[in-house]
Motif scaffolding. Structure first.
Motif, PDB file in Angstrom:
ATOM      1  N   GLY A  77       0.816  -1.204   0.000  1.00 52.92           N
ATOM      2  CA  GLY A  77       0.000   0.000   0.000  1.00 52.92           C
ATOM      3  C   GLY A  77       0.848   1.251   0.000  1.00 52.92           C
ATOM      4  O   GLY A  77       0.589   2.204  -0.747  1.00 52.92           O
ATOM      5  N   SER A  80       2.532   1.689  -3.384  1.00 50.84           N
ATOM      6  CA  SER A  80       1.638   2.245  -4.412  1.00 50.84           C
ATOM      7  C   SER A  80       1.489   3.749  -4.257  1.00 50.84           C
ATOM      8  O   SER A  80       1.300   4.468  -5.250  1.00 50.84           O
ATOM      9  CB  SER A  80       0.266   1.561  -4.330  1.00 50.84           C
ATOM     10  OG  SER A  80      -0.472   2.004  -3.208  1.00 50.84           O
ATOM     11  N   ASP A  81       1.547   4.252  -3.021  1.00 47.43           N
ATOM     12  CA  ASP A  81       1.499   5.698  -2.802  1.00 47.43           C
ATOM     13  C   ASP A  81       2.728   6.391  -3.380  1.00 47.43           C
ATOM     14  O   ASP A  81       2.704   7.578  -3.696  1.00 47.43           O
ATOM     15  CB  ASP A  81       1.404   6.007  -1.306  1.00 47.43           C
ATOM     16  CG  ASP A  81       0.017   5.754  -0.730  1.00 47.43           C
ATOM     17  OD1 ASP A  81      -0.959   5.762  -1.504  1.00 47.43           O
ATOM     18  OD2 ASP A  81      -0.079   5.513   0.480  1.00 47.43           O
ATOM     19  N   ARG A  85      -0.232   3.835  -8.187  1.00 50.85           N
ATOM     20  CA  ARG A  85      -1.137   2.748  -7.821  1.00 50.85           C
ATOM     21  C   ARG A  85      -1.468   1.840  -8.999  1.00 50.85           C
ATOM     22  O   ARG A  85      -1.632   0.631  -8.832  1.00 50.85           O
ATOM     23  CB  ARG A  85      -2.409   3.348  -7.205  1.00 50.85           C
ATOM     24  CG  ARG A  85      -2.122   4.010  -5.861  1.00 50.85           C
ATOM     25  CD  ARG A  85      -3.212   4.940  -5.391  1.00 50.85           C
ATOM     26  NE  ARG A  85      -2.776   5.644  -4.175  1.00 50.85           N
ATOM     27  CZ  ARG A  85      -3.323   6.757  -3.731  1.00 50.85           C
ATOM     28  NH1 ARG A  85      -4.325   7.310  -4.382  1.00 50.85           N
ATOM     29  NH2 ARG A  85      -2.859   7.327  -2.630  1.00 50.85           N
ATOM     30  N   TYR A  89      -0.935  -2.248  -9.077  1.00 47.95           N
ATOM     31  CA  TYR A  89      -2.160  -3.030  -9.272  1.00 47.95           C
ATOM     32  C   TYR A  89      -1.988  -4.045 -10.406  1.00 47.95           C
ATOM     33  O   TYR A  89      -2.281  -5.237 -10.252  1.00 47.95           O
ATOM     34  CB  TYR A  89      -3.302  -2.065  -9.574  1.00 47.95           C
ATOM     35  CG  TYR A  89      -4.668  -2.694  -9.708  1.00 47.95           C
ATOM     36  CD1 TYR A  89      -5.464  -2.914  -8.588  1.00 47.95           C
ATOM     37  CD2 TYR A  89      -5.186  -3.034 -10.946  1.00 47.95           C
ATOM     38  CE1 TYR A  89      -6.726  -3.463  -8.705  1.00 47.95           C
ATOM     39  CE2 TYR A  89      -6.447  -3.584 -11.082  1.00 47.95           C
ATOM     40  CZ  TYR A  89      -7.216  -3.796  -9.953  1.00 47.95           C
ATOM     41  OH  TYR A  89      -8.467  -4.343 -10.080  1.00 47.95           O
ATOM     42  N   THR A 129      -4.742  -1.303  -3.121  1.00 48.02           N
ATOM     43  CA  THR A 129      -4.513  -0.341  -4.197  1.00 48.02           C
ATOM     44  C   THR A 129      -5.799  -0.012  -4.938  1.00 48.02           C
ATOM     45  O   THR A 129      -6.077   1.142  -5.269  1.00 48.02           O
ATOM     46  CB  THR A 129      -3.467  -0.890  -5.176  1.00 48.02           C
ATOM     47  OG1 THR A 129      -2.324  -1.325  -4.442  1.00 48.02           O
ATOM     48  CG2 THR A 129      -3.059   0.155  -6.179  1.00 48.02           C
ATOM     49  N   TYR A 201      -3.342   7.897 -12.523  1.00 49.08           N
ATOM     50  CA  TYR A 201      -3.184   6.780 -11.597  1.00 49.08           C
ATOM     51  C   TYR A 201      -1.802   6.149 -11.606  1.00 49.08           C
ATOM     52  O   TYR A 201      -1.553   5.239 -10.831  1.00 49.08           O
ATOM     53  CB  TYR A 201      -4.247   5.711 -11.893  1.00 49.08           C
ATOM     54  CG  TYR A 201      -5.636   6.223 -11.634  1.00 49.08           C
ATOM     55  CD1 TYR A 201      -6.120   6.306 -10.331  1.00 49.08           C
ATOM     56  CD2 TYR A 201      -6.453   6.659 -12.677  1.00 49.08           C
ATOM     57  CE1 TYR A 201      -7.393   6.796 -10.079  1.00 49.08           C
ATOM     58  CE2 TYR A 201      -7.719   7.149 -12.434  1.00 49.08           C
ATOM     59  CZ  TYR A 201      -8.184   7.219 -11.140  1.00 49.08           C
ATOM     60  OH  TYR A 201      -9.427   7.710 -10.886  1.00 49.08           O
ATOM     61  N   GLY A 404      -3.490   4.857  -0.054  1.00 47.71           N
ATOM     62  CA  GLY A 404      -2.963   3.555  -0.429  1.00 47.71           C
ATOM     63  C   GLY A 404      -2.618   2.713   0.786  1.00 47.71           C
ATOM     64  O   GLY A 404      -3.063   1.575   0.921  1.00 47.71           O
TER      65      GLY A 404
END
Length: 511
Positions: A77, A80-81, A85, A89, A129, A201, A404
């Protein structure tokens, strides 16, 4: 072809309905995760028969998968930040596909467990995510609606997963259940490629590229230790040196994690958020609620096959009404909680779950299938009523730059609750069966027709549901005493500190 897809995604991002296009694309991934897990649940008795394994061993197919997810949700998480993301994913589903293909070729239970662990690594990259991307697309006043709509997707997956999984396992073999999951994962990747605008994204979620490596290592170690203790201590005995050593290691890892996260300038997760009772009690209630839900989903397929004589196809179909209840109640609860607040929906939902567990605790070897169906209906409907307003109330306390990692944390709570529920239910059933003079090997019931073994299993099942109903009642109390709104000054100070850390702090050398 690639340029036309990019143009399509960018064109959608300019439309007023783009948030629902994003929701649809990511909902396919959510559906995939839920359907895969549900199809595997109803296939467990078939897998146990195929490999001729006992209940404690078979549970590791599910526990190993959930363990990998739980251990990596927070690091993935946060990653992904930082890196984007969408990238995390898609990479997660690619790993999920590889694990599924190899799982279908397993020729031993240990190989199957190992490849499910690999799938869990991929799933850890997608679960938090996906929700983070949805929440960043919807405005605050529609957050409950968005989470409620996701419950509809979860309910649909719960319908399709057990029904299709049971049909596939009964007609083509359990191996094809994994191919079913692989096909859905491919569809999820294609949907994200087609709809999500990479300019939005794929960019970083906050202003810092620092990653809390020590925090990630300590959180992973603490979670793995906790889940290993929960799954093995009941079998080994809580006074066993290995169990005591695991408990000691767990305390040490948790203490070190808390000490480091409070000291770290850009932590894995901001523990100051948990000073707010709206967050801490909400997280605790959610953890307990999934203990109840997972115990139902793990034990009932064994009961239905052994006591009721149901086939995998029939077991899958019996899960359909409960899943439809989730489809209906989740969106309604989410939308109404946006208008009227969350408390009565969380309290009411958990109360329904308690009623469902108490009803299931009355099962005997001769119970009607209606008792099973109504108990499942109450438990599933209660969970779906509780989940959207509870999650929405937690996420409202978090700055968007941390969606995230917080979405990952919420999914971590869910997965840890699922593992704990499966482990606790298995431990209680096994203890009761051993006390009555039987080994906890449920797969032999259908082969031998041993009435004593079946009675011992059902006695353990009743004890498990009574004890877990008591735990869920504690969650009812937590939800009732939660404040309807958090102290504004407390949340504002936390968010301001987080922004200050991300924009102006220099990363520490340890990172």
């Amino acid at each position: 072809m690639i340029f036309s897809r990019l143009s399509f995604a960018r064109g959608l991002s300019q439309s007023g309905s783009y948030r629902w296009w994003v929701f649809l694309a990511l909902a396919i991934g959510t559906f995939t995760s839920v359907a895969d897990f549900g199809s595997l649940n109803v296939t467990m008795p078939t897998i146990a028969e195929h490999f001729r394994t006992d209940l404690p061993t078979t549970q590791w197919v599910l526990i190993g998968y959930a363990l990998a997810i739980s251990a990596l949700l927070l690091p993935m998480g946060r990653m992904s930040d930082i890196v984007g993301r969408k990238r995390v994913y898609i990479g997660g589903f690619a790993i999920f596909i590889v694990g599924g293909v190899f799982a279908s070729t397993s020729d031993s239970i240990l190989m199957l467990i190992g490849f499910k662990v690999l799938q869990g690594v991929g799933a850890s990259m997608t679960q938090g995510t996906g929700m983070a991307m949805v929440l960043s697309t919807f405005p605050d006043e529609e957050r409950g609606k968005a989470i409620g709509s996701f419950i509809t997707v979860v309910g649909s997956g719960n319908v399709a997963g057990p029904a299709l999984g049971g049909f596939i396992a009964g007609t083509l073999g359990w191996q094809w259940v994994f191919y079913f999951g692989v096909g859905l994962a491919l569809l999820a990747i294609l949907a994200v490629f087609a709809v999500l605008d990479g300019r939005i994204y794929s960019r970083r979620g906050d202003g810092s590229s620092s990653f809390d490596w020590l925090g990630a290592a300590l959180s992973t170690a603490a979670l793995i230790t906790f889940l290993l203790v929960m799954t093995n201590a009941p079998r080994l005995g809580w006074d066993n040196p290995l169990s005591l050593g695991g408990i000691g290691a767990l305390v040490a890892f948790v203490a070190l994690f808390i000490w480091w996260e409070l000291r770290c300038q850009i932590p894995m997760i901001d523990l100051r958020l948990f000073k707010a009772r709206i967050v801490s009690l909400g997280v605790a209630a959610q953890f307990i609620s999934f203990i109840g839900n997972s115990s139902m989903r793990f034990l009932l397929p064994f009961y239905m096959q052994a006591a009721l004589g149901f086939s995998p196809q029939q077991i899958g179909l019996l899960f359909v009404p409960a899943s439809i209840a989730m489809i209906i109640t989740g969106p309604v609860s989410g939308r109404l909680s946006d208008r009227f607040g969350f408390r009565w929906f969380t309290v009411g939902g958990l109360s329904l779950s308690v009623c469902g567990l108490l009803l299931l605790s009355t099962l005997t070897t001769e119970s009607s299938v209606w008792t099973v169906a109504i108990g499942m209906l109450l438990l599933a409907g209660g969970t779906a009523t509780f989940y959207p307003p509870n999650n929405s109330s937690i996420m409202q306390q978090v700055p968007e730059s941390r969606y995230g990692v917080m979405s990952g944390f919420i999914n971590l709570v869910r997965n840890s609750g699922n593992i704990t529920g499966t482990a606790v239910a298995t431990a209680i059933v096994s203890a009761v069966m051993v006390s009555m003079g039987f080994l906890p090997n449920i797969s032999t019931v259908t082969e031998t027709g041993d009435a004593g073994l079946l009675n011992a299993f059902v006695a353990g099942l009743r004890a498990a549901y009574i004890i877990i109903a008591g735990l869920v009642f504690v969650a009812v109390i937590f939800s009732f005493i939660r404040p309807e709104t958090s102290a504004a000054s407390e949340v504002a100070a936390t968010n301001a500190d987080a922004k200050s850390d991300e924009s102006g702090a220099e990363p520490q050398e340890a990172r």
